[in-house]
Motif scaffolding. Structure first.
Motif, PDB file in Angstrom:
ATOM      1  N   ILE A   1       0.867  -1.178   0.000  1.00 37.99           N
ATOM      2  CA  ILE A   1       0.000   0.000   0.000  1.00 37.99           C
ATOM      3  C   ILE A   1       0.904   1.228   0.000  1.00 37.99           C
TER       4      ILE A   1
ATOM      5  N   ALA B   1       2.414  -0.924  -6.670  1.00 36.65           N
ATOM      6  CA  ALA B   1       1.634  -0.973  -5.426  1.00 36.65           C
ATOM      7  C   ALA B   1       0.288  -1.635  -5.704  1.00 36.65           C
TER       8      ALA B   1
ATOM      9  N   LEU C   1      -2.388  -1.134  -3.695  1.00 39.84           N
ATOM     10  CA  LEU C   1      -3.293  -0.009  -3.486  1.00 39.84           C
ATOM     11  C   LEU C   1      -2.425   1.239  -3.423  1.00 39.84           C
ATOM     12  N   GLY C   2      -2.676   2.162  -4.330  1.00 38.09           N
ATOM     13  CA  GLY C   2      -1.887   3.392  -4.341  1.00 38.09           C
ATOM     14  C   GLY C   2      -2.788   4.578  -4.088  1.00 38.09           C
ATOM     15  N   ILE C   3      -2.367   5.457  -3.197  1.00 45.10           N
ATOM     16  CA  ILE C   3      -3.164   6.647  -2.937  1.00 45.10           C
ATOM     17  C   ILE C   3      -2.305   7.876  -3.187  1.00 45.10           C
TER      18      ILE C   3
END
Lengths: 261, 321
Positions: free
Chosen positions: B283, B297, B299-301
């Protein structure tokens, strides 16, 4: 104090490293090359020690192609090192860690140093085997992974990085020290230094001039051989989102989906 | 095949890499572990559980008093006498120093950073990840003497054998000359952190330069506590002195393989990613949408790590109650 710093010219680290499909070596031809950024810390450590011990000489030693002289001048002599030594010879291409240690040790021996500084490992091949090899050949102790270095009363004392903290380690000179990136903040070369570097002496050696036979070095002398290579499996990108205020919620949902919370 | 493993002792205990190496060695041939240190003989039990039948043990505190040279002296002498087919050494700080000396003393050549090792028709083949593990290079040693291989920590998972019994101990006493007692260890400083260790934690929460300043690393540590995770850092962060080197994940730091790896404010330089790409889930939170870490990734934010870290800590706290 007579100080030697080992340095290496490497392909520009922000570029993409490539393998030459025929030689199976790191592609160095036609690639922008610079002094290994990891070596800047050794150069800086040497310069600081030389400043603290007036009368010292800093010699930078490198093995590489003929054009590595530029990295020596720009990266090390321009910062203030006094003298350069470049071992360059077509017969050296393809040297493995053992051959490299032999070549550098033979060149360093001509200087009779009190202290030899190296990076813990190079940025292109990162084997980390050369400094310890030099220490073994020259029958010196190795103080490795130094994040702090002082020299006084003929002794070198370091703080050595360990998995759980650090160790204080000391040895009587002459000694080989490898330095990490936290030992100092390397200075930038000043314009004056860059001009002076052009006139500083750089001695050039071939392998045979150092008394090394052709079967000890280069491709011919290398015991480690690359057989082939393949691209590694790459991880695929997953979901990429722009935080619109729901980032925490998204992370929590994701953690729940993989059963972490 | 006669496979030797240098089973390193660190801080009086068998290093975890020793168990990884003997597990791999079992698959390659008959294993002998070389154990050096005050507690050498006491390691026979644990090594036996991991399938080691025989250890060569030299109980001497000299190995804890001086760097590398005493161990290299013993290993060099033993290899010259017994000529095993292969000697495996873990790429730890101490292991690397010992291996560099043996490479020269034995004039053997060495393979470094091996992630896989096998024999094909009697010929050694090792796989070495290069260029930040973007390519895998097959290498061999074209020699007839003992092959020296430095192995990446965590390359192999340590596995016990069913019904393992303590290894047979052969006490050795190789003479260690005075000239090998030069790099003297004056003190050992352990900078312990709370919670699980980086190598063992199932969740790792790491921070990079994007955290801006040392004080913000505390926020990360609070999140780590909340998740029962270990806190990690990039080289830039440890070089800047925000946290000790023991936090570093990457090429010159630790290799971690947790279930979940959080990368806060980490761009994803190769130097760092080689140490964490083995995580099951990654993440990443970074302000820069073009950060290389988003290429792999799960989950990429794209967002501000400094806002998200404390908010996430609060949310997790709430959910616990």
């Amino acid at each position: 104090m007579n100080i030697v710093v080992c340095v290496k010219q490497v392909p520009e680290p922000t570029g993409t490293n490539q393998i030459n499909p025929e030689s199976l070596r790191i592609q160095r031809d036609g690639i922008d090359a610079v002094l290994d950024p990891a070596d800047e810390f050794g150069v800086e450590a040497a310069l600081q020690l030389a400043e603290a011990h007036p009368g010292s000489t800093v010699t930078v030693v490198s093995m590489g192609p003929a054009n590595a002289i530029e990295a020596l001048r720009r990266g090390a002599l321009a910062r203030g090192a006094d003298v350069g030594i470049l071992i360059t010879d077509d017969a050296l291409a393809g040297s493995d860690t053992l051959a490299t240690a032999k070549v550098l040790a033979a060149a360093i021996k001509t200087v009779q140093p009190d202290l030899i500084l190296c990076a813990t490992e190079s940025t292109d091949a990162y084997t980390g085997m050369v400094p310890g090899g030099i220490a073994q050949i020259l029958n010196m102790p190795l103080l490795s992974f130094a994040k702090k270095l002082t020299v006084s009363n003929g002794k070198a004392i370091i703080q050595r990085q360990t998995a759980g903290g650090y160790q204080t380690v000391e040895a009587v000179l002459p000694v080989v020290v490898t330095v990490t990136g936290s030992i100092n903040t390397p200075r930038y070369p000043a314009l004056k230094g860059i001009m002076q570097a052009k006139k500083k002496p750089v001695a050039q050696f071939t392998a045979s001039k150092l008394g090394l036979s052709a079967d000890q070095v280069g491709e011919k002398g290398a015991k480690e051989k690359v057989v082939s290579w393949t691209p590694a499996e790459t991880r695929q990108a997953g979901t990429i989102i722009k935080d619109d205020g729901t980032a925490v919620e998204q992370i929590v949902t994701y953690l729940a989906s993989i059963k972490v919370i | 095949m006669n496979i030797w493993v240098f089973a390193e002792i660190s801080g009086g205990k068998l290093d975890r890499t020793a168990l990884e190496l003997v597990t791999k060695a079992r698959a390659l041939g008959e294993v002998t572990a070389i154990v050096l240190g005050s507690s050498a003989e006491a390691q026979a039990g644990l090594l036996g559980e991991y399938g080691v039948k025989k250890i060569l043990a030299q109980s001497d505190k000299v190995f804890e008093e001086y760097l590398a040279e005493p161990a290299a002296e013993v290993l060099g002498t033993l290899v010259e006498q017994h000529k095993p087919d292969l000697l495996l050494i873990a790429a730890t700080y101490d292991g690397r120093d010992v291996a560099a000396r043996l490479n020269v003393r034995l004039n053997s050549g060495i393979i470094t950073d091996a992630a896989e090792i096998q024999f094909e028709g009697g010929k050694l083949k090792a796989v070495v990840p290069a260029f930040g593990a973007t390519i895998l290079v097959d290498v061999t040693l074209e020699t007839t003497t003992t092959k020296l291989v430095l192995v990446r920590p965590k390359a192999f998972a340590a596995e016990k054998v069913a019904g393992g019994t303590p290894a047979q101990v052969e006490k050795i006493s190789v003479a260690i000359p005075e000239r090998a007692k030069r790099a003297r260890i004056v003190e050992n400083v352990v900078q312990a952190s709370d919670g699980p260790s980086l190598e063992e934690a199932s969740i790792v929460v790491s921070g990079g330069r994007g955290l801006k300043e040392a004080a913000n690393f505390e926020l990360l540590k609070q999140l780590a506590t909340q998740l029962n995770a270990a806190a990690g850092a990039t080289r830039a962060v440890v070089d800047a002195g925000w946290v000790p080197y023991s936090f570093q994940v990457g090429q010159t730091g630790k290799t971690v393989k947790p279930n979940v790896y959080f990368a806060f404010g980490i761009s994803g330089a190769i130097q760092h990613t080689v140490g964490m790409k083995g995580a099951k889930y990654i993440i990443a939170i970074n302000k820069d949408a073009d950060a290389p870490i988003f290429k792999f990734a799960d989950l990429g934010i794209v967002g501000d790590a400094l806002k998200i870290i404390p908010a996430l800590t609060e949310e997790l706290k709430k959910r616990k109650h």
